[in-house]
Design an enzyme around this catalytic site. Structure first.
Site, mmCIF file in Angstrom:
data_model
loop_
_atom_site.group_PDB
_atom_site.id
_atom_site.type_symbol
_atom_site.label_atom_id
_atom_site.label_comp_id
_atom_site.label_asym_id
_atom_site.label_seq_id
_atom_site.Cartn_x
_atom_site.Cartn_y
_atom_site.Cartn_z
ATOM 1 N N GLY A 87 37.120 15.049 52.267
ATOM 2 C CA GLY A 87 36.824 14.044 51.256
ATOM 3 C C GLY A 87 35.800 14.604 50.303
ATOM 4 N N ARG A 90 30.611 16.206 47.912
ATOM 5 C CA ARG A 90 29.559 16.413 46.898
ATOM 6 C C ARG A 90 30.081 16.074 45.512
ATOM 7 N NH1 ARG A 90 29.848 22.806 45.719
ATOM 8 N NH2 ARG A 90 31.931 23.078 46.523
ATOM 9 N N ARG A 172 33.995 17.382 35.974
ATOM 10 C CA ARG A 172 35.366 17.904 35.971
ATOM 11 C C ARG A 172 36.313 16.815 35.496
ATOM 12 N NH1 ARG A 172 37.225 20.552 41.521
ATOM 13 N NH2 ARG A 172 37.034 18.479 42.390
ATOM 14 N N ASP A 244 43.858 20.780 50.459
ATOM 15 C CA ASP A 244 42.992 19.891 49.663
ATOM 16 C C ASP A 244 42.752 20.468 48.276
ATOM 17 O OD1 ASP A 244 41.497 21.934 50.944
ATOM 18 O OD2 ASP A 244 39.641 20.877 50.528
HETATM 19 P P1 AMP Z 1 35.847 23.298 48.988
HETATM 20 O O1 AMP Z 1 35.700 24.552 49.767
HETATM 21 O O2 AMP Z 1 35.015 23.275 47.740
HETATM 22 O O3 AMP Z 1 37.274 22.946 48.720
HETATM 23 O O4 AMP Z 1 35.219 22.143 49.891
HETATM 24 C C1 AMP Z 1 35.765 21.771 51.116
HETATM 25 C C2 AMP Z 1 35.123 20.498 51.571
HETATM 26 O O5 AMP Z 1 33.734 20.680 51.810
HETATM 27 C C3 AMP Z 1 35.240 19.355 50.579
HETATM 28 O O6 AMP Z 1 35.489 18.191 51.288
HETATM 29 C C4 AMP Z 1 33.870 19.331 49.930
HETATM 30 O O7 AMP Z 1 33.550 18.066 49.430
HETATM 31 C C5 AMP Z 1 32.978 19.739 51.066
HETATM 32 N N1 AMP Z 1 31.745 20.391 50.579
HETATM 33 C C6 AMP Z 1 31.647 21.602 50.023
HETATM 34 N N2 AMP Z 1 30.367 21.861 49.702
HETATM 35 C C7 AMP Z 1 29.633 20.796 50.054
HETATM 36 C C8 AMP Z 1 28.237 20.455 49.990
HETATM 37 N N3 AMP Z 1 27.333 21.290 49.472
HETATM 38 N N4 AMP Z 1 27.872 19.252 50.470
HETATM 39 C C9 AMP Z 1 28.765 18.402 51.002
HETATM 40 N N5 AMP Z 1 30.074 18.659 51.102
HETATM 41 C C10 AMP Z 1 30.521 19.846 50.638
HETATM 42 MG MG MG Z 2 37.987 21.983 47.137
#
Ligand code: AMP
Ligand code: MG
Length: 472
Positions: A87, A90, A172, A244
């Site tokens: 989900g 951030r 975004r 995702d």
């Molecule tokens: P991503 O690798 O950017 O696709 O992120 C994968 C998941 O990790 C997503 O659900 C993001 O919302 C969560 N996420 C990534 N970085 C953070 C952060 N600094 N704090 C909280 N959630 C994060």
């Molecule tokens: Mg992502």
């Protein structure tokens, strides 16, 4: 006159289990780094002259009039492994707006923790924010479907990764943030009502001509086949094609560890977390089929006859490799000046790519040199390349205006990794000139100019970026 954004907020009308309504967490000292006035105009956003107000709104300190901020729920297969609960950890969607070009989400990323943050801090640091800004806008200018960047704001706070780093928030804009993983989580939770509502919303929003889940699946497959073929044709490696990070709209999303190739290598990997090369350049067409199989699986519960659905959906997914290959051939054919490349032209394309790989030729510059009739330093000395050039020249003799076609398909400049890294280093020191220069030049990537010449240079050995990191 204060900022005006024409919010429609349709996602908030979906069943409540699909999101959590909440406000962004205010930051210490929001200050605007960049605002995309052209995009704002396209979205019908007005009264954008007050910098302090833009800083507050797009830093998350003030919720704009009419917004209905929410964090979206989704799950995913990450590197092939099922993760049942993700989900927006951030990010917060401020709302969606209605424009003549369709509906768009406006989302803050780096706006503080949400119920989906797990152990994360909900924040982003400056580097990935500027990287996403430049990369996504460059992709748009290259004609690749993508999310876009509306604003970047420095928070005046520090973010702790391995070390203390300056924090930032990016805004975004996306045709939607509906991911394959948004469907997956509802199926995993056996939430048929949620699934039905999401499907109706996605169809209405992206593919209004589709009459049933099979047609919807086929439409997404077409959009994704086109997208991934376009990535291949410009040497783009997404780096984290988890479900995702795979939209049903067919837009590129998540600019975490992505990169453009300099030297061509068919199995190039940049992402530091992609240890086994699952998302290598040459694997992208296979992975997108795998992702579409996950979407297909998620749509089965919507069908009255599960056995028949599995049969039909399997056929749709099995048809995708051919579709990808046709899109690939058209994209690479255009790069070589061909209007309607045929199956026979595959060999000519493949032979060039093999020669480029053998000689470690620069991907972008090779095609541009063929376009401009200039030298190809790594290839010209090769007899095989000379022979290939002869055959290619003969082939395009029957084309109308091959060079014009090539000029429109082969960019002069791309956002090269080492320039992105140098831009981030400068910004951390407070110098945003390289960031603004990159944005300005990459807005017209097909135009040759002396100002942009430095962006055609592959990295020196010392500048070479071996690995890219997720934007966390
Ligand atoms: P991503 O690798 O950017 O696709 O992120 C994968 C998941 O990790 C997503 O659900 C993001 O919302 C969560 N996420 C990534 N970085 C953070 C952060 N600094 N704090 C909280 N959630 C994060
Ligand atoms: Mg992502």
């Amino acid at each position: 006159m204060s900022l005006s954004i024409p919010f429609a907020n349709t996602y908030g009308t979906l069943p409540a289990q699909l999101f959590t309504r909440m406000k962004p967490t205010a930051v210490a000292d929001p200050s605007l780094i960049a605002f995309n006035h052209d995009l704002a105009a396209e979205l019908g956003i007005e009264n954008t002259q007050d910098i302090a107000e833009l800083s507050r709104v797009f830093g998350g300190n003030e919720v704009p009039q009419g917004a209905d901020p929410l964090a979206q729920l989704y799950a995913a297969h990450q590197f092939g492994q099922w993760n049942p609960q993700l989900g927006d950890g951030r990010a917060l969607m401020l709302g969606d707006v209605e424009t003549t070009a369709g509906r768009f989400d406006i989302q803050l990323k780096g706006s503080g923790p949400t119920p989906y943050s797990r152990n994360g801090d909900g924040r982003a640091w400056l580097g990935p924010v500027l990287r996403e800004y430049v990369m996504s806008e460059a992709m748009h200018a290259l004609g690749i479907p993508t999310t876009r960047a509306l604003a970047a704001v420095a928070t005046g706070e520090q973010v702790f990764r391995e070390t203390a780093l300056p924090g930032a928030v990016i805004t975004r804009v996306a045709a939607s943030h509906i991911r394959v993983g948004t469907f997956q989580i509802l199926v995993a939770r056996r939430d048929l009502d949620g699934l039905q509502a999401l499907n109706e919303h996605a169809v209405e929003r992206h593919y209004p001509d589709c009459n049933n889940p099979l047609e919807f699946l086929q439409a997404v497959i077409h959009a994704q086949a086109k997208l991934v073929a376009k990535w291949m044709s410009i040497g783009f490696i997404h780096g984290v094609m988890n479900t995702d990070n795979c939209t049903v709209s067919g837009e590129t999303i998540d600019y975490g560890p992505c990169a453009f190739m300099d030297e061509f290598h068919p199995m190039q990997v940049f992402s530091s977390i992609d240890r086994h090369g699952r998302y290598a350049y040459g694997n992208q067409p296979d992975i997108i089929v795998w992702n579409m199989a996950q979407l297909a699986t998620s749509l089965v519960p919507l069908m009255p006859d599960a056995d028949q659905a599995v049969k039909d959906f399997t056929a749709a997914v099995h048809a995708m490799p051919k579709l990808l290959h046709e899109n690939w051939r058209n994209a690479f054919g255009a790069k070589l000046g061909m209007t309607s490349p045929s199956q026979e032209d595959d060999r000519l394309i493949q032979e060039l790519l093999q020669l480029m790989a053998d000689e470690k030729a620069d991907f972008t510059n090779t095609f541009r040199a063929l376009t401009d009739g200039t030298a190809n330093p790594k290839l010209d000395k090769s007899d095989a390349f000379q022979s290939w050039t002869q055959r290619w020249r003969t082939r395009i003799e029957r084309e109308e205006d091959p060079i014009a076609k090539m000029r429109a398909a082969n960019p002069y400049i791309i956002p090269r990794n080492h320039q992105i890294e140098a831009m981030i280093q400068a910004a951390v020191q407070g110098d945003y000139d390289p960031f603004h220069r990159l944005n300005a030049l990459l807005a017209t990537p097909f135009a040759a100019s002396s100002e942009a010449l430095y962006l055609t240079h592959p990295p020196q050995d010392a500048e070479r970026v071996e690995a890219t990191f997720c934007g966390t």
